[in-house]
Design an enzyme around this catalytic site. Structure first.
Site, PDB file in Angstrom:
ATOM      1  N   ASP A  35       9.977 -18.931  29.695  1.00 55.45           N
ATOM      2  CA  ASP A  35      10.322 -17.575  29.274  1.00 55.45           C
ATOM      3  C   ASP A  35      11.089 -17.601  27.948  1.00 55.45           C
ATOM      4  OD1 ASP A  35       9.137 -16.638  31.526  1.00 55.45           O
ATOM      5  OD2 ASP A  35      10.996 -16.189  32.608  1.00 55.45           O
ATOM      6  N   TYR A  36      11.950 -18.610  27.799  1.00 51.13           N
ATOM      7  CA  TYR A  36      12.756 -18.701  26.574  1.00 51.13           C
ATOM      8  C   TYR A  36      11.857 -18.919  25.354  1.00 51.13           C
ATOM      9  CZ  TYR A  36      16.027 -20.454  23.083  1.00 51.13           C
ATOM     10  OH  TYR A  36      16.733 -20.646  21.928  1.00 51.13           O
ATOM     11  N   LYS A 116     -11.962   5.443  44.716  1.00 47.31           N
ATOM     12  CA  LYS A 116     -11.682   6.550  43.791  1.00 47.31           C
ATOM     13  C   LYS A 116     -10.154   6.662  43.657  1.00 47.31           C
ATOM     14  CE  LYS A 116     -12.857  11.352  42.816  1.00 47.31           C
ATOM     15  NZ  LYS A 116     -11.490  11.782  42.480  1.00 47.31           N
ATOM     16  N   LYS A 289     -22.318   4.633  43.081  1.00 44.69           N
ATOM     17  CA  LYS A 289     -23.128   4.643  41.870  1.00 44.69           C
ATOM     18  C   LYS A 289     -24.405   3.848  42.080  1.00 44.69           C
ATOM     19  CE  LYS A 289     -18.987   4.547  38.900  1.00 44.69           C
ATOM     20  NZ  LYS A 289     -18.203   3.744  37.936  1.00 44.69           N
TER      21      LYS A 289
END
Length: 669
Positions: A35-36, A116, A289
């Site tokens: 992270d550093y 959805k 679909k």
């Protein structure tokens, strides 16, 4: 890495490297650097871009944190219309849809089923693999350009790499607010005394229309991509495109499925009717679909929707129960919130026995009475709420609910400010629920983050008489802690260490932790950036406060009222003496010139190309000074849209030079 004297190359290399690391982290859950190291690379890139803004690349990862101010969203026309889908609630309609499809294209039809999601539809445009535009659905033909806000959403790649990448293409997706983030956001709004958001969809929609993209970034929106469009598509089927865009870096929900018949479509719908409640986002149905793009083209469109897709909507999640009682909760701001207690009922997969009634006005609007049979729904399928009463089953001897005139906890007479719906208990120093709620807010993660303390320990400390306000926390002794029930020496030391560590918490979070009404974490950051220490803030006049971007009259009045009370002044002094941070680490803007030296400015109104904060930074960086009020000694009034007429009138009366946004920028450029 490029040499330091070649900023263009270094910016390009840093941008590519950080984008790659972001992709690995967010898409593949792989951390290739610490992270550093990552923060150092990002900080170096931000430094270079600040020094050479003309070299910043459009896909720069620094755009993820926001900062762009958009005063109005321009209208854009969709290359491919964003049509709505036909809806159905029955199996019969789905089978009829299948018959119509097979009648036109034959029996060899494959479908794709997708959840959805209840979010906001969005269009994402890419040129040569680079994200260039994000737009809302609007009316389907044209929408709003919200590109700056979309850049902050980490699920949306700013640069795409892949095989057979079309020169230009569009991806459709659904932007959403994760349920956990929604709950945290509402908790923060409740703590700040603000009105709660109704549901995640409205929250997501409102967030996308924020003028400040930094606020959008802080909301941690997500996006599931579900559609691909291009004039030269390399795919034959919708399922192929979903697999491809996922490889390219788009986030695609793994809940979609290929179905060989309408029966397997119905199996999918039935399977997910309850399972969908386990997802981290609200859903209200399934989209079906036709998989083949060739068959989609053959089926075509009506004027409003495609003939090759349909949305199945699950029945509304509602139930009926009996209202047993109304309980009244007192929050840290003193707001009294009514909560309905009902007979337990199953709703959306969980047992519900409590529901929100919001305020006294809502009780009156619904004409609620104890013993009523009430209709209960989940707003956004999260927060249960009473939506109506079955008056035909009302007991003949029922009586209207009388809202309390005095605090249920301490007996103080409740007050109600003009124009507000909530009643408040004014006994801030003696109402136990308020005091405990203030203490719990102070130690919370977004505030002081004193993780070794929790609500149960806070309650013990309060009941034992050791703490009555947040400053008392820093006077707690080891002996007091170890004498609490179930508190060992190790836990006591951990709490004391955690309190000591909290003294390094940044000023903006300390300001949020104070619990000033309407001052949430975002507002606290704005205030800390503008008033760099607590002395400047508590001495600020009304005009100075509303001059800060995003700070309105209600917030300004609340801040002035808070610091006017002697007990609050004493509290701040005690916290300062304890060693908490009441000064911002932000340094003064770097001096760019002395063009405005000796000049004073008042900024008023709304501006198109820059924010008020940025205008202030520009003035100071060129040697000028920003003041809050108009006087005969003022050099210039920088006037934007919607500025107060009284300021304009006073400036004209005193003969002050009035500058438009363009005229001011022309002075310094």
């Amino acid at each position: 890495m490029a040499l330091a004297n070649d900023p263009a190359s270094e910016i390009q290399e840093l941008t590519q490297r950080i984008n790659y690391l972001n992709y690995q982290y967010y898409q593949n859950s792989v951390s290739e650097v610490s992270d550093y190291d990552f923060d150092m690379m990002l900080e170096r890139l931000q430094q270079l871009e600040h020094q050479h803004p003309e070299l910043r690349l459009p896909n720069s990862p620094t755009q993820r944190v926001g900062g762009t101010i958009t005063k109005s969203f321009k209208t854009v026309f969709h290359k491919y219309p964003m049509l709505s889908l036909s809806n159905t609630y029955s199996e019969e309609d789905l089978r009829e849809f299948d018959k119509r499809v097979r009648k036109i294209v034959g029996d060899e039809v494959e479908y794709v089923c997708e959840q959805k999601f209840d979010g906001v539809a969005i269009s994402l445009t890419y040129e040569n693999g680079e994200f260039v535009q994000g737009a809302t659905r609007g009316d389907g033909t044209r929408g709003d350009d919200i590109t700056a806000n979309v850049r902050t959403i980490r699920d949306i790649p700013l640069q795409v790499h892949g095989n057979d990448l079309p020169e230009s293409f569009e991806v459709r997706g659904e932007v959403f607010l994760p349920l956990q983030v929604f709950e945290q956001l509402n908790a923060e709004r409740e703590e700040a005394g603000e009105q709660l958001l109704a549901n995640p969809r409205n929250a997501a929609s409102g967030t996308l229309k924020q003028q400040d993209s930094a606020i959008v970034a802080s909301r941690r929106l997500g996006c599931f991509s579900y559609g691909f469009m291009s004039s030269s598509s390399p795919f034959d089927t919708h399922s192929e495109s979903l697999q491809a865009i996922q490889k390219w870096g788009f986030k695609v929900s793994d809940t979609w499925r290929k179905c060989s018949s309408i029966d397997t479509v119905l199996d999918y719908i039935n399977e997910w009717e309850q399972k969908r409640h386990e997802l981290p986002i609200a859903t209200d149905g399934v989209v079906v679909k036709v998989n083949s793009y060739a068959l989609q083209e053959e089926l075509g469109y009506t004027s409003k929707s495609p003939r090759w897709a349909i949305a199945y909507k699950y029945p509304a999640m509602s139930a009926v129960s009996r209202l047993l009682e109304i309980q009244y909760q007192i929050g840290r701001t003193g707001a009294v919130t009514p909560v309905a207690i009902m007979e337990p009922v199953l709703l959306a997969g969980t047992v519900v026995k409590r529901a929100s009634v919001h305020n006294a006005n809502e009780i009156q609007r619904l004409d609620l009475r104890l013993g009523d049979i009430v209709h209960v729904e989940k707003g956004g399928e999260i927060i249960p709420k009473i939506t109506g009463v079955d008056f035909s089953k009302r007991p003949a001897d029922s009586m209207p609910i009388i809202y309390p005139t005095h605090c249920p906890a301490c007996g103080s007479e409740l007050v109600r400010a003009e124009g507000e719906a909530n009643f408040y208990c004014p006994n801030e120093e003696g109402c136990a629920p308020q005091i405990q709620a203030k203490l719990e807010h102070f130690i919370s993660r977004k505030a002081m983050n004193i993780d070794e303390l929790g609500p149960k320990t806070i309650e013990q400390l309060y009941r034992a008489g050791f703490v009555h306000n947040v400053a008392d926390l820093y006077d707690i002794t080891f002996e007091q802690l170890v004498n609490l029930e179930r508190m060992g020496e190790k836990s006591a030391n951990n709490i004391l260490n955690s309190l000591e560590k909290s003294k390094q918490t940044p000023y903006d979070r300390v300001l949020f932790a104070l619990g000033i009404r309407y001052v949430g974490s975002t507002v606290a950051k704005k205030l800390a950036e503008h008033f760099t220490d607590i002395e400047a803030l508590r001495g600020a006049m009304f005009e100075e406060l509303i001059a800060v971007n995003e700070i309105g009259e209600r917030i300004a009045q609340s801040i002035i009222q808070y610091f006017s009370r002697p007990e609050h002044q004493e509290l701040v002094e005690r916290l300062k003496a304890a060693g908490l941070q009441f000064k911002s680490e932000n340094t003064a803007p770097e001096m760019e010139s002395n063009k405005l030296e000796g000049k004073t400015f008042v900024i008023s109104g709304v501006f198109e190309s820059v924010s008020r904060d940025e205008l202030q930074r520009i003035i100071v960086s060129h040697g000028g000074k920003v003041v809050s009020s108009i006087s005969a000694k003022l050099s210039y009034l920088v006037a934007g849209d919607k500025m107060g007429p009284s300021k304009l009138e006073k400036a004209n009366k005193l003969g002050i030079t009035i500058l438009s946004e363009g005229e001011f920028l022309g002075m310094v450029n």
